[in-house]
Design an enzyme around this catalytic site. Structure first.
Site, mmCIF file in Angstrom:
data_model
loop_
_atom_site.group_PDB
_atom_site.id
_atom_site.type_symbol
_atom_site.label_atom_id
_atom_site.label_comp_id
_atom_site.label_asym_id
_atom_site.label_seq_id
_atom_site.Cartn_x
_atom_site.Cartn_y
_atom_site.Cartn_z
ATOM 1 N N CYS A 237 -12.755 -4.095 -5.168
ATOM 2 C CA CYS A 237 -13.733 -4.234 -4.103
ATOM 3 C C CYS A 237 -14.388 -5.583 -4.270
ATOM 4 O O CYS A 237 -14.125 -6.303 -5.221
ATOM 5 C CB CYS A 237 -14.795 -3.153 -4.221
ATOM 6 N N TRP B 263 -12.391 -1.055 -1.353
ATOM 7 C CA TRP B 263 -10.979 -0.672 -1.279
ATOM 8 C C TRP B 263 -10.892 0.581 -2.143
ATOM 9 O O TRP B 263 -11.023 0.524 -3.359
ATOM 10 C CB TRP B 263 -10.118 -1.795 -1.834
ATOM 11 N N GLU C 180 5.192 -5.961 3.562
ATOM 12 C CA GLU C 180 3.741 -5.834 3.392
ATOM 13 C C GLU C 180 2.956 -6.180 4.645
ATOM 14 O O GLU C 180 1.865 -5.649 4.843
ATOM 15 C CB GLU C 180 3.230 -6.634 2.191
ATOM 16 N N LYS D 217 7.530 -9.830 1.591
ATOM 17 C CA LYS D 217 6.674 -10.359 2.662
ATOM 18 C C LYS D 217 6.834 -9.516 3.917
ATOM 19 O O LYS D 217 5.856 -9.158 4.562
ATOM 20 C CB LYS D 217 7.007 -11.818 3.003
ATOM 21 N N HIS E 10 27.809 -1.763 -5.122
ATOM 22 C CA HIS E 10 27.626 -0.695 -6.121
ATOM 23 C C HIS E 10 26.729 0.425 -5.599
ATOM 24 O O HIS E 10 26.082 1.120 -6.364
ATOM 25 C CB HIS E 10 27.068 -1.288 -7.416
ATOM 26 N N ASN F 4 -17.348 -2.495 -8.652
ATOM 27 C CA ASN F 4 -15.936 -2.807 -8.449
ATOM 28 C C ASN F 4 -15.201 -2.385 -9.718
ATOM 29 O O ASN F 4 -15.655 -2.694 -10.812
ATOM 30 C CB ASN F 4 -15.793 -4.322 -8.216
ATOM 31 N N GLY F 5 -14.098 -1.654 -9.562
ATOM 32 C CA GLY F 5 -13.346 -1.234 -10.753
ATOM 33 C C GLY F 5 -13.287 0.283 -10.845
ATOM 34 O O GLY F 5 -13.557 0.991 -9.870
ATOM 35 N N ARG G 61 -10.826 -8.681 -0.548
ATOM 36 C CA ARG G 61 -10.725 -7.845 -1.747
ATOM 37 C C ARG G 61 -10.676 -6.356 -1.422
ATOM 38 O O ARG G 61 -10.461 -5.522 -2.302
ATOM 39 C CB ARG G 61 -11.918 -8.108 -2.668
ATOM 40 N N LYS H 204 -6.401 -8.223 -1.853
ATOM 41 C CA LYS H 204 -5.920 -9.509 -2.345
ATOM 42 C C LYS H 204 -5.693 -9.529 -3.845
ATOM 43 O O LYS H 204 -4.680 -9.991 -4.321
ATOM 44 C CB LYS H 204 -6.909 -10.611 -1.938
ATOM 45 N N GLU I 155 11.481 -11.853 -2.520
ATOM 46 C CA GLU I 155 10.221 -12.291 -1.934
ATOM 47 C C GLU I 155 10.230 -12.123 -0.411
ATOM 48 O O GLU I 155 9.238 -11.687 0.181
ATOM 49 C CB GLU I 155 9.941 -13.750 -2.328
HETATM 50 C C1 F6R Z 1 2.262 -10.220 -2.221
HETATM 51 C C2 F6R Z 1 1.103 -10.300 -3.066
HETATM 52 C C3 F6R Z 1 1.069 -9.509 -4.319
HETATM 53 C C4 F6R Z 1 0.584 -10.366 -5.472
HETATM 54 C C5 F6R Z 1 0.393 -9.516 -6.735
HETATM 55 C C6 F6R Z 1 0.014 -10.356 -7.927
HETATM 56 O O1 F6R Z 1 2.139 -11.030 -1.101
HETATM 57 O O2 F6R Z 1 0.174 -10.988 -2.772
HETATM 58 O O3 F6R Z 1 2.313 -8.959 -4.597
HETATM 59 O O4 F6R Z 1 1.510 -11.389 -5.685
HETATM 60 O O5 F6R Z 1 -0.582 -8.556 -6.493
HETATM 61 O O6 F6R Z 1 -1.161 -11.042 -7.694
HETATM 62 P P1 F6R Z 1 -1.612 -12.240 -8.617
HETATM 63 O O7 F6R Z 1 -0.635 -13.347 -8.412
HETATM 64 O O8 F6R Z 1 -2.974 -12.599 -8.111
HETATM 65 O O9 F6R Z 1 -1.614 -11.742 -10.013
#
Ligand code: F6R
Length: 607
Positions: free
Chosen positions: A2, A75, A490, A487, A506, A101-102, A27, A602, A483
């Site tokens: 959060c 969150w 998500e 993308k 396979h 937060n946590g 967040r 994030k 990747e």
């Molecule tokens: C995907 C994304 C997440 C982060 C992951 C790690 O677009 O943003 O998969 O890459 O949560 O986050 P960091 O790099 O901040 O440790």
């Protein structure tokens, strides 16, 4: 996971808090709330949904006189994302208000204990348990700070919190353990927040709190204490140089688009200070005195993991260093088999990802060295590493990570060149050529991005009805396929799976039919022939194919998407934005909330 902000000063607190929450919304954004003290009473406003809902509730204007308050954007981890579970939470007697937060891991035991003592609870949250625990502590002392210290000794887990009290107008207490919390030291006003942009319009002077530190502040003063002993800690105030504008959209429709299109600049920023432009040599002063590792162990999550996997190809290829790449949430619970000469590398944009941090702590507890590859300056990963290489990508706001990965790839490539040269595997001429090529990349990318975006728009309109996608690549393009798939899922919510193209036969090939498109990375390198064969197998089963490729390749596919050829690994720097823009345009086409996709946040600061 959060966002929290606390303010005490001379301004009306509510607008400051709302402004701060807006910059923390990345967040978490399933509910929001704030509390402030006014005329000897605590006032509480909370709403489920995005921040706007809270703003509607506050529209009356009667709240503008308070100058101390706390705010939260949530969150959900414990309890549904509704108004009752939204923060702040109050104790039974409405004396204290807390944002948090946590996760409090032992909240169930504490809750039962408090219920036995007559406490009642209104929400399902661990936060309400914490505020009631503090209130319980206050039954034995008049000092809030002592009650906090005692409460922190009772709770297990990771947290950052901020607290106000009806009986102590103008005062705030905040503390952290394994969750980010930064103090903003202003003139006649002070702040505490989960991230710096929350108070950057008001002050650039910050103090990074460490685990188990507690701060007490009012408008004119702040003091940091060790939470358990309550001895004061002398802290250094640091000045933040980056601009709040840099953390804003700059005219783009979405942060994600802004951040994708910013990548040419990111490439330049990332090279700045790392490369001696006159001699075209690599200068990683952060690594001075560190022996060349005989093995690397990269630990990361999500996009950062994909970057790490890409790094394996260049580090093994150029530096001849064997590399293991591990998902942090798995690594942290495995038996750590030590091998002398191993360097552990944590890759994290935010530097606050709980699993990555836990993996890194496990390594350091054994006395083993960690190199952090991190974007956020002063973040936990950075502070808890033996050496740090900042990726210098600037603030990344969009939940979907884009420019951070670009910067991680640059740093991994520089590392491969640096160590490869140190081991005499590559000569100075090769390094000079690589550096010159790297410097030509930003202009090349800048020139290509508009074309790439146009093609992404065209293809999205064609493929938007697909319910699932395969992303295939081989060699250095395999991590990029992962990747691309990440993308797409998500932000557009279309299922996608990244696969090593040679692995398709396979099992997964059983899924191929005319309704399952494949996005193939068929770039012109020494594995092209192999991927051509894989694509023929798909074609033979009527699977539609988009191929991202270079000019002059021969491919039998439905849609050919050409980008200029660059020698590996530089090709990746055009492949990456193509994948990002395809996902972005797909999400826009489908009307999705690009910057704040559902169920995501994030930085994942909980396990
Ligand atoms: C995907 C994304 C997440 C982060 C992951 C790690 O677009 O943003 O998969 O890459 O949560 O986050 P960091 O790099 O901040 O440790």
């Amino acid at each position: 996971m959060c966002g929290i902000i606390a303010y005490t000063g001379h301004r009306p607190a509510v607008p400051v808090i709302i402004q701060g929450l807006k910059s923390l919304e990345y967040r978490g954004y399933d509910s929001a709330g704030l509390a402030f003290e006014h005329s000897g009473r605590l006032h509480l406003f909370r709403a489920s949904g995005k921040l706007q809902a809270l703003e509607h509730k506050l529209a009356g204007g009667q709240v503008l006189h308070a100058t101390t308050g706390i705010g939260h954007t949530r969150w959900a981890t414990h309890g549904l994302p509704n108004e009752t579970n939204a923060h702040p939470h109050l104790d039974v007697h409405y004396n204290l208000a807390l944002v948090h937060n946590g996760i409090i891991e032992n909240f169930q035991q504490l809750k039962s204990l408090l219920m036995d003592k007559g406490c009642t609870f209104r929400s399902e949250t661990d936060t309400e348990v914490l505020v009631c625990l503090i209130a319980h502590g206050l039954e034995h002392t008049d000092s809030i700070i002592e009650a906090l210290s005692w409460s922190m000794s009772q709770v297990q887990g990771s947290y950052a919190f901020a607290l106000i009290s009806r009986q102590h107008p103008g005062r705030i207490w905040a503390a952290r353990k394994a969750s980010p919390l930064i103090l903003g030291a202003g003139t006649g006003e002070n702040f505490a927040a989960s991230d710096i942009p929350a108070f950057l319009p008001y002050t650039r002077d910050v103090v990074f709190l460490e685990d188990d530190e507690l701060v007490e502040m009012d408008a004119g003063n702040w003091t940091v204490y060790r939470a358990h002993s309550l001895t004061p800690v002398s802290k250094q105030v640091q000045r933040i140089k980056w601009d709040v504008q840099a953390a804003q959209k700059g005219g783009y429709r979405h942060f994600m688009l802004k951040e994708i299109l910013e990548q040419p600049k990111v490439l330049m920023d990332c090279l700045a200070g790392r490369v001696d432009r006159k001699n075209n040599t690599i200068n990683l002063s952060e690594l001075q005195g560190l022996p060349v590792p005989s093995r690397l162990h990269i630990v990361a999550c999500g996009t950062s993991f994909n970057a790490g996997l890409w790094g394996k190809y260049v580090l093994e290829g150029l530096a001849g260093i064997p590399v293991n790449v591990e998902i942090a949430s798995e690594f942290r619970y495995r038996v750590l088999v030590e091998e002398p000469g191993t360097l552990y590398v944590s890759i994290s944009q935010s530097g606050e990802t709980a699993d990555t941090l836990a993996g890194q702590r496990m390594v350091r507890e054994r006395g083993l060295p960690v190199l952090g590859l991190c974007n956020v300056v002063g973040s936990s990963v950075a502070r808890e590493s033996d050496r740090v290489l900042y990726t210098q990508a600037g603030p990344e706001i969009s939940v979907a990570s884009t420019k951070a990965m670009c910067s991680q790839l640059v740093m991994l490539y520089l590392l491969a060149l640096y160590w490869g040269h140190a081991k005499d595997r590559i000569d100075s001429r090769t390094v000079r050529r690589a550096v010159t090529d790297l410097y030509s990349l930003p202009a090349m990318m800048e020139a290509q991005l508009p074309r790439i975006q146009t093609m992404a728009q065209k293809l999205c309109a064609q493929y938007a009805r697909a319910r699932s996608f395969f992303y295939l690549g081989r060699g250095i393009n395999f991590p990029l396929a992962l990747e691309g798939a990440l993308k797409l899922k998500e932000i557009s919510y279309i299922h996608a799976q990244g696969y090593a193209a040679g692995e398709l036969k396979h099992g997964p090939i059983a899924l191929i039919d005319n309704e399952l498109p494949t996005f193939a990375l068929a770039l012109n390198n020494d594995l092209l022939g192999k991927i051509q064969s894989n694509l023929m197998e798909i074609k033979a089963r009527n699977g539609p194919i988009i191929a991202l490729t270079n000019p002059e390749t021969v491919l039998d596919v439905n849609d050919r998407w050409e980008i200029p050829w660059l020698e590996d690994p530089l090709n990746s720097f055009l492949v990456l934005p193509a994948l990002q823009l395809f996902a972005y345009e797909m999400a826009v086409y489908l009307g999705k909330d690009v910057d704040q996709p559902r169920n995501l946040a994030k930085s994942v600061t909980v396990e």
